[in-house]
Motif scaffolding. Structure first.
Motif, PDB file in Angstrom:
ATOM      1  N   LEU A 227       0.846  -1.199   0.000  1.00 56.88           N
ATOM      2  CA  LEU A 227       0.000   0.000   0.000  1.00 56.88           C
ATOM      3  C   LEU A 227       0.880   1.248   0.000  1.00 56.88           C
TER       4      LEU A 227
ATOM      5  N   GLN B 155      -7.707  -8.212  -1.001  1.00 58.69           N
ATOM      6  CA  GLN B 155      -9.134  -7.878  -0.811  1.00 58.69           C
ATOM      7  C   GLN B 155      -9.313  -6.821   0.289  1.00 58.69           C
TER       8      GLN B 155
ATOM      9  N   VAL C 209     -10.524  -3.833   2.703  1.00 54.66           N
ATOM     10  CA  VAL C 209     -11.842  -3.377   3.157  1.00 54.66           C
ATOM     11  C   VAL C 209     -11.702  -2.035   3.877  1.00 54.66           C
ATOM     12  N   ALA C 210     -12.853  -1.444   4.193  1.00 57.22           N
ATOM     13  CA  ALA C 210     -12.929  -0.203   4.975  1.00 57.22           C
ATOM     14  C   ALA C 210     -11.989   0.873   4.402  1.00 57.22           C
ATOM     15  N   SER C 211     -11.170   1.518   5.272  1.00 56.64           N
ATOM     16  CA  SER C 211     -10.360   2.641   4.781  1.00 56.64           C
ATOM     17  C   SER C 211      -9.363   2.184   3.711  1.00 56.64           C
ATOM     18  N   ASP C 212      -8.882   0.937   3.812  1.00 54.48           N
ATOM     19  CA  ASP C 212      -7.939   0.438   2.802  1.00 54.48           C
ATOM     20  C   ASP C 212      -8.618   0.340   1.430  1.00 54.48           C
TER      21      ASP C 212
ATOM     22  N   ARG D  20     -11.236   2.089   0.464  1.00 56.82           N
ATOM     23  CA  ARG D  20     -11.494   3.456  -0.027  1.00 56.82           C
ATOM     24  C   ARG D  20     -10.202   4.078  -0.570  1.00 56.82           C
TER      25      ARG D  20
ATOM     26  N   GLN E 276     -12.717   9.746   2.546  1.00 55.96           N
ATOM     27  CA  GLN E 276     -13.015   9.877   3.971  1.00 55.96           C
ATOM     28  C   GLN E 276     -14.388   9.337   4.351  1.00 55.96           C
ATOM     29  N   THR E 277     -15.348   9.430   3.417  1.00 53.59           N
ATOM     30  CA  THR E 277     -16.743   9.160   3.814  1.00 53.59           C
ATOM     31  C   THR E 277     -17.412   8.032   3.032  1.00 53.59           C
ATOM     32  N   GLY E 278     -16.800   7.584   1.941  1.00 54.65           N
ATOM     33  CA  GLY E 278     -17.465   6.581   1.092  1.00 54.65           C
ATOM     34  C   GLY E 278     -18.531   7.216   0.214  1.00 54.65           C
TER      35      GLY E 278
ATOM     36  N   ILE F  12     -20.189   3.223  -1.508  1.00 59.66           N
ATOM     37  CA  ILE F  12     -20.026   1.880  -0.917  1.00 59.66           C
ATOM     38  C   ILE F  12     -20.587   1.901   0.494  1.00 59.66           C
TER      39      ILE F  12
END
Lengths: 219, 251
Positions: free
Chosen positions: A10, A72, A74-77, A79, A209-211, A219
């Protein structure tokens, strides 16, 4: 920390993305400088460097896809990776438009001064300001700053309208200036498009920050 | 969506170990709810409180209320056999009884008093069909269930749970011993079954939770940290501990 390999990958992706931001800011800065000073050598350098921007774009895309494939996220990663995938497209377009302006500079005569069209220097100034501020908002994850930058796009659009009026006047006064007017119009249009891509980047700052994009949940 | 199960301030002690700390959680009807969290976080313990499987554990003390259709499952009048008929369970390791496929499915209905062969035949066929296993075993119903593959055995266990017509199916890591294809078959099956049943599943597989669960609850050291729609938990979790766990930053 778990998943250290993931974080290394990352981080590598972010290093490339930062490099791309730096190259794009450099491209727009040089583009305005080449235009102001009718610096043909610099204009050629911008065109050459556009390839470097395209290469970094591919590298970021490849790293993002590899992260999705292997980790795979998820969440902040998730985004973070999806934001990078979207932002590089707009960065690449800004690079292209800087190169397009550079190509037009090469076609123009020295006497066709940067200052001939009153509002073009203003468009150039706003473009540099927008790109620099948007990328700073992007790095700082600052939605408020990104929203401020978006407001400048209206100023850019207004300036474009002013340039069009100026060019119509120039052509009316001297029909021999039609070709030149078209070149200036294209330059102005490229600056205006750069503004649009900056707005897109600002939207992805919000998403990161917010999706959400423009308050719509993605998402 | 209606709440099928309402858990309020559930505390559970195994001797001196405080295994569940004030857990409150609503489980929605006709939906899949996943419980995630690291080993020892209390997710399986909580699952087992829902049909009183912890009654078998020595020194286990439970406080708080768990309502199933508005009725307290820990009320002293509750017959746990009836409760477990209503709230079926499937475990991590497929555990078919050492008997034929047919007898595995007919076992529960027989215990609950059904003796008529035609009725049992119907239940066995319907349960196997509901568990997407019938086509694979219809020609060998009277052979040993132990001859089935792991994935088939787990679907048999689901069919066995369905045979007593439960309202709720609890699954404790039902695919952790299965290969990816068998896992996907079970996941597809659960998605089909949720129209008729309420499903709660404990899983260590985060992708599984995000693929099939409508709601997800994250547990950590006995506490229920965050609960919400699965898409929210995996895209914008509210609690940093949830974010850290699902992104693997926990160490």
């Amino acid at each position: 920390m778990l998943r250290s390999q993931f974080h290394i990958e990352l981080n590598n992706m972010h290093v490339e993305l930062d490099k791309m931001c730096h190259l794009v800011i450099e491209a727009i800065d040089r583009c305005v400088e080449a235009f102001q000073n009718h610096d043909l050598e610099l204009a050629q350098e911008i065109i050459r460097n556009d390839k470097a921007i395209n290469d970094v774009e591919r590298s970021v895309e490849s790293k993002c896809l590899s992260l999705i494939l292997k980790q795979q996220p998820v969440a902040s990663d998730l985004r973070d990776v999806s934001t990078a995938l979207k932002v590089v497209t707009d960065l690449e377009r800004i690079g292209d438009q800087s190169a397009d302006i550079a190509e037009l500079i090469l076609e123009m005569d020295e006497k066709d001064s940067y200052l001939m069209i009153e509002h073009i220097p203003s468009m150039a100034r706003v473009a540099i300001e927008m790109v620099t501020s948007a990328l700073s908002a992007f790095h700082e994850h600052d939605i408020q700053k990104a929203n401020e930058v978006k407001k400048h796009d209206r100023e850019m659009d207004q300036l474009f309208e002013e340039v069009k009026l100026e060019l119509v006047q120039i052509v009316k006064e001297n029909k021999d200036h039609v070709d030149l007017a078209i070149q200036f119009l294209m330059i102005a249009k490229y600056f205006e498009r750069i503004g649009d891509h900056v707005v897109n980047i600002c939207e992805w700052v919000e998403f990161n920050q917010t999706g959400k994009v423009n308050d719509t949940r993605l998402i | 969506m209606e709440n099928k199960i309402v858990a309020k301030n559930v505390n559970l002690h195994y001797g001196s170990k405080h295994a569940l700390k004030n857990v409150s959680l609503d489980i929605k009807e006709n939906a899949i709810t996943a419980f995630i969290g690291p080993s020892g976080c209390g997710k399986s313990t909580f699952l087992k409180t829902l049909n009183r499987m912890n009654d078998y554990v020595e020194n286990c003390k439970i406080e708080g209320t768990i309502l199933l259709d508005g009725e307290d499952v820990y009320d002293e009048k509750v017959d746990t056999t009836v409760l477990r008929k209503k709230v079926g369970m499937v475990f991590q390791q497929p555990n078919p009884f050492p008997m034929s496929i047919y007898d595995n499915i007919a076992y529960g209905p027989r215990i609950h008093g059904i003796k008529n062969k035609r009725e049992l035949d119907r239940i066995v066929e319907e349960s196997l069909k509901a568990a997407a296993l019938y086509d694979e075993v219809s020609d060998r119903l009277h052979t040993s269930a132990l001859g089935l593959s792991g994935g088939q055995q787990q679907r048999l266990c689901i069919a066995r749970a369905l045979a007593v017509q439960p309202d709720v199916i609890l699954l404790d890591e039902p695919t952790s011993a299965l290969d990816p294809i068998s896992t996907l078959k079970i996941e597809e099956l659960l998605l089909d079954l949720k129209d008729k049943y309420t499903i709660a599943i404990v899983t260590h597989n985060m992708q599984q939770a995000s693929r099939i669960a409508d709601y997800t609850a994250f547990f950590l050291v006995g506490e229920m940290i965050e609960y919400g729609q699965t898409k929210d938990i995996f895209s914008i979790p509210k609690d940093k501990r949830t974010e850290d766990y699902i992104t693997g930053r926990f160490g």
